[in-house]
Design a protein around this motif. Structure first.
Motif, PDB file in Angstrom:
ATOM      1  N   CYS A  81       0.851  -1.190   0.000  1.00 57.35           N
ATOM      2  CA  CYS A  81       0.000   0.000   0.000  1.00 57.35           C
ATOM      3  C   CYS A  81       0.888   1.242   0.000  1.00 57.35           C
ATOM      4  O   CYS A  81       1.793   1.346   0.821  1.00 57.35           O
ATOM      5  CB  CYS A  81      -0.902  -0.028   1.229  1.00 57.35           C
ATOM      6  SG  CYS A  81      -1.876   1.473   1.412  1.00 57.35           S
TER       7      CYS A  81
ATOM      8  N   CYS B 100       0.248   3.124   3.679  1.00 61.34           N
ATOM      9  CA  CYS B 100       0.671   2.567   4.968  1.00 61.34           C
ATOM     10  C   CYS B 100       1.698   1.455   4.832  1.00 61.34           C
ATOM     11  O   CYS B 100       2.197   0.955   5.825  1.00 61.34           O
ATOM     12  CB  CYS B 100      -0.542   2.048   5.729  1.00 61.34           C
ATOM     13  SG  CYS B 100      -1.251   0.581   4.962  1.00 61.34           S
TER      14      CYS B 100
ATOM     15  N   CYS C  90      -7.398  -1.276   1.288  1.00 59.75           N
ATOM     16  CA  CYS C  90      -6.451  -1.552   2.355  1.00 59.75           C
ATOM     17  C   CYS C  90      -7.087  -1.301   3.717  1.00 59.75           C
ATOM     18  O   CYS C  90      -8.096  -0.625   3.836  1.00 59.75           O
ATOM     19  CB  CYS C  90      -5.239  -0.658   2.159  1.00 59.75           C
ATOM     20  SG  CYS C  90      -3.960  -0.918   3.378  1.00 59.75           S
TER      21      CYS C  90
ATOM     22  N   CYS D 268      -6.057   0.655   5.782  1.00 55.36           N
ATOM     23  CA  CYS D 268      -5.994   2.109   6.027  1.00 55.36           C
ATOM     24  C   CYS D 268      -7.049   2.848   5.213  1.00 55.36           C
ATOM     25  O   CYS D 268      -7.117   4.065   5.237  1.00 55.36           O
ATOM     26  CB  CYS D 268      -4.604   2.639   5.705  1.00 55.36           C
ATOM     27  SG  CYS D 268      -4.221   2.697   3.939  1.00 55.36           S
TER      28      CYS D 268
END
Ligand SMILES: [Zn+2]
Length: 65
Positions: A17, A20, A30, A32
């Motif tokens: 990602c 993050c 994701c 996040c």
């Protein structure tokens, strides 16, 4: 534009990602909340924030939507 490096695991495509750095499946959202869209995922794509905004928000511990 930089392309995400694709990692193959058990025939599935993963990337780190860009927000993050978690390993996340391509075209997946994701943990996040950054939605990954393959090679163009660092451009924002369907995300409301740009990648840069998302990275700043993540660094501050804010949520990304
Ligand atoms: Zn993430």
């Amino acid at each position: 534009m930089t392309k995400a490096k694709i990692i193959m695991i058990d025939g599935e495509k993963y990337i780190h990602c860009p927000v993050c750095n978690r390993l996340v499946q391509l075209f997946d959202v994701c943990e996040c909340n950054w939605e990954n869209t393959g090679e163009t995922n660092i451009d924002g794509g369907p995300n409301k924030l740009t990648l840069k905004e998302a990275q700043v928000a993540y660094a501050k511990g804010q949520k990304i939507y």
